[in-house]
Design a protein around this motif. Structure first.
Motif, mmCIF file in Angstrom:
data_model
loop_
_atom_site.group_PDB
_atom_site.id
_atom_site.type_symbol
_atom_site.label_atom_id
_atom_site.label_comp_id
_atom_site.label_asym_id
_atom_site.label_seq_id
_atom_site.Cartn_x
_atom_site.Cartn_y
_atom_site.Cartn_z
ATOM 1 N N ASN A 266 0.830 -1.202 0.000
ATOM 2 C CA ASN A 266 0.000 0.000 0.000
ATOM 3 C C ASN A 266 0.862 1.248 0.000
ATOM 4 O O ASN A 266 1.907 1.290 0.656
ATOM 5 N N ALA A 267 0.428 2.262 -0.723
ATOM 6 C CA ALA A 267 1.158 3.527 -0.764
ATOM 7 C C ALA A 267 0.653 4.468 0.327
ATOM 8 O O ALA A 267 -0.540 4.703 0.454
ATOM 9 N N SER A 268 1.584 4.998 1.108
ATOM 10 C CA SER A 268 1.306 6.085 2.042
ATOM 11 C C SER A 268 2.289 7.190 1.698
ATOM 12 O O SER A 268 3.486 6.938 1.570
ATOM 13 N N GLY A 269 1.799 8.410 1.533
ATOM 14 C CA GLY A 269 2.660 9.441 0.991
ATOM 15 C C GLY A 269 2.728 10.705 1.814
ATOM 16 O O GLY A 269 1.899 10.961 2.697
ATOM 17 N N GLU A 270 3.747 11.497 1.513
ATOM 18 C CA GLU A 270 3.846 12.866 1.994
ATOM 19 C C GLU A 270 3.460 13.776 0.831
ATOM 20 O O GLU A 270 4.017 13.650 -0.255
ATOM 21 N N VAL A 271 2.503 14.662 1.059
ATOM 22 C CA VAL A 271 1.997 15.488 -0.038
ATOM 23 C C VAL A 271 2.066 16.972 0.322
ATOM 24 O O VAL A 271 2.045 17.350 1.495
ATOM 25 N N GLU A 272 2.147 17.795 -0.725
ATOM 26 C CA GLU A 272 2.172 19.248 -0.571
ATOM 27 C C GLU A 272 0.997 19.849 -1.352
ATOM 28 O O GLU A 272 0.660 19.388 -2.450
ATOM 29 N N PHE A 273 0.394 20.868 -0.769
ATOM 30 C CA PHE A 273 -0.649 21.652 -1.438
ATOM 31 C C PHE A 273 -0.101 23.051 -1.715
ATOM 32 O O PHE A 273 0.504 23.667 -0.835
ATOM 33 N N ASP A 274 -0.325 23.542 -2.908
ATOM 34 C CA ASP A 274 0.155 24.873 -3.279
ATOM 35 C C ASP A 274 -0.912 25.537 -4.151
ATOM 36 O O ASP A 274 -0.880 25.462 -5.370
ATOM 37 N N GLY A 275 -1.886 26.180 -3.491
ATOM 38 C CA GLY A 275 -3.027 26.712 -4.215
ATOM 39 C C GLY A 275 -3.950 25.625 -4.717
ATOM 40 O O GLY A 275 -4.642 25.786 -5.731
ATOM 41 N N THR A 276 -4.009 24.519 -4.002
ATOM 42 C CA THR A 276 -4.807 23.358 -4.395
ATOM 43 C C THR A 276 -6.299 23.651 -4.230
ATOM 44 O O THR A 276 -6.736 24.115 -3.168
ATOM 45 N N TRP A 277 -7.063 23.363 -5.257
ATOM 46 C CA TRP A 277 -8.510 23.635 -5.232
ATOM 47 C C TRP A 277 -9.209 22.611 -4.354
ATOM 48 O O TRP A 277 -8.951 21.401 -4.431
#
Length: 544
Positions: A266-277
């Motif tokens: 299973n994938a578990s990730g670190e994510v970034e939002f930059d003006g994400t709708w």
């Protein structure tokens, strides 16, 4: 050619080509107990079919392949464009497709949906636990989305669909969709009120631009995510679609995938939002309240997942010992090994019985049952998930050195076993949640006491345990420092009550003697020798 120096004998055959459902007597009994008579034949037929799928050699091989070939992150395409896609082994997609088709995301729309899904989830975990995460998140997103009727109308038919549609495209073009979740951040972890991801309102009502990060994002390949962020009025829940209506990709930057102890498929990730709708779900400043039903559902899945891992570990141990001979006879017939196997089987049955009882409470939906869930879910999540690791380790030991070898499949169970005690709030979070329920929601304790009280008078050790629990509940001095002890006792008394009412006498007797009466040691295999341990082991034996 190398010469042949010996014949291979005295080896247990692989535990394949069997019906995982029908071979699990505790699970069958729980389903028959909680499903309405008019639905029972349909549900049994459905679960037996899935049980045969779970036990098939090909499906078991897919589970091994998915585990051995972890997902890979592809941040850019060949032209240098950012795509942030997660690539999986074909076996993963086969398993996930079968899980969706089996109704593991469709509980909210089917009669007896939670009970039949719980039984199916418990079995499916035994194939490969990794693909349980997107199935669980998708299932659990529904009650959160229902706080906004427009969002629910748009997304719920896709989330509860029994069609696996893996392509990334606008949700309105898909026959089925999967959801993930992003709550925790580096600086806060379980303390989500410390989140710093910001949500800035946009011109369109209910829409926002998110800026920030999530330290753990579950199932980052999904079509949508429920995310917590700080809006002007405080912590708020948002829906972040992976692909926007015009077909363009939303800003969803997967920085890396976690390198985990287990759950490797299973994938578990670190994510970034930059003006994400994003679209708001529920009211501003009410994010925790909005998402709490999702958390409760995923916590129950942690209980089910741990019960499934325990069941598979016990099945493998009993199967091995039923075939393996040592010191003049079958291992399963040796008194000390029989004691170990029986002790493990009791733990497994207690977990299964409690998990299915909670699933039935979701189907009931009445005020009394909702109150019971408020205290029983965190207590069960605390205790059952903590028992999973020692059960899988002890079961592996039953196979001797073979249980330490990857080919046996037991190391995969051992690596997976601590996961559910950490996900969706570790032990202290669950114990403190139990305290909150006790202090703020008196109907929860009343529902719990009524439930365990149904077995009063049936076993003196259970009666003594209930009396002791009431004494402990009456003493609130230093209660937080005793929260783990109290939560453990709540879970054990509830399990004991259910087993006294529903399990065969030999199982209930063994549980009450060892878990409630103090006639058992810290290690497995210390049950009183006067108990009917042979019957307990026979009940847990899988028939290949």
């Amino acid at each position: 050619m190398a010469g042949s120096t010996h014949s291979v004998t005295n080896q247990a055959p692989p535990l394949v080509a069997y019906d995982v459902f029908t071979a699990d007597r505790a699970l069958v009994a729980a389903v028959e107990r909680h499903v309405a008579p008019e639905l029972l034949d349909e549900v049994r037929t459905e679960l037996a079919a899935l049980g045969r799928t779970c036990g098939a050699a090909q499906v078991q091989e897919w589970g091994a392949q998915a585990n051995e070939n972890p997902p890979q992150l592809r941040t850019h395409d060949r032209y240098g464009r950012r795509v942030d896609e997660v690539e999986f082994h074909p076996a993963w997609h086969r398993l996930l497709g079968k899980g969706v088709a089996a109704g593991l995301t469709a509980a909210w729309t089917r009669p007896a949906g939670h009970l039949r899904r719980a039984a199916a989830f418990l079995m499916w975990t035994q194939v490969e636990a990794g693909n349980g995460c997107p199935l669980s998140m998708t299932h659990a997103a529904v009650p959160a989305l229902r706080t906004d009727p427009d969002l629910a109308a748009e997304w719920e038919p896709r989330l509860t669909s029994m069609i696996y549609d893996r392509d990334l495209r606008p949700a309105r073009q898909k026959a089925g969709a999967l959801f993930g979740m992003g709550m925790t951040e580096k600086q806060g972890g379980s303390d989500v009120r410390a989140n710093t991801t910001s949500a800035t309102p946009l011109a369109e009502a209910g829409t926002y631009a998110l800026t920030g990060h999530k330290w753990f994002c579950s199932a980052p390949m999904s079509d949508g995510f429920l995310v917590l962020a700080q809006a002007p009025e405080g912590l708020t829940c948002f829906l972040v679609p992976r692909v926007l209506d015009d077909g363009s990709r939303n800003v969803f930057l997967i920085q890396r995938l976690k390198d985990k102890l287990g759950n490797r498929s299973n994938a578990s990730g670190e994510v970034e939002f930059d003006g994400t709708w994003a679209r708001r779900v529920g009211e501003e400043g009410r994010g925790v309240r909005t998402i709490i039903e999702m958390v409760a559902a995923t916590r129950l899945d942690c209980v089910l997942g741990s019960a499934g891992l325990m069941r598979q570990a016990v099945a493998q141990a009993v199967h091995h010992c039923s075939h393996r001979e040592a010191f003049g006879g079958k291992l399963v017939d040796k008194p000390l090994m029989r004691n170990v196997l029986a002790d493990l089987a009791v733990e497994s049955e207690a977990a299964t019985t409690l998990a299915l009882r909670l699933a039935a409470a979701y189907d009931d939906g009445g005020e009394q049952e909702r109150a019971l869930l408020r205290i029983a879910v965190p207590a069960a999540k605390y205790w059952v998930t903590k028992r999973c690791a020692p059960v899988t380790v002890e079961a592996s030991e039953c196979l001797g050195g073979n249980g330490y070898v990857e080919e046996s499949g037991m190391p995969r169970l051992v690596r997976e076993s601590p996961l559910n005690s950490i996900w969706e709030g570790a032990g202290n979070v669950q114990a403190l949640d139990v305290l909150r329920a006790l202090q703020r929601e008196p109907t929860a304790l009343n529902a719990y006491l009524q439930e365990v009280g149904k077995a009063r008078g049936a076993d003196h050790r259970l009666d003594t345990a209930i009396k002791s629990l009431l004494t402990e509940l009456a003493d609130l001095e230093g209660i937080e420092a005793r929260a783990r002890r109290l939560t453990e006792r709540l879970a054990l008394v509830l399990q004991g009550s259910l087993l006294v009412r529903y399990a065969p006498p030999e199982v209930a007797d063994a549980f009450c003697a060892s878990r409630l009466g103090g006639d058992g040691g810290a290690a497995f295999g210390t049950l009183p020798s006067t108990l009917d341990l042979r019957s307990v082991v026979d009940r847990s034996r899988p028939q290949a």
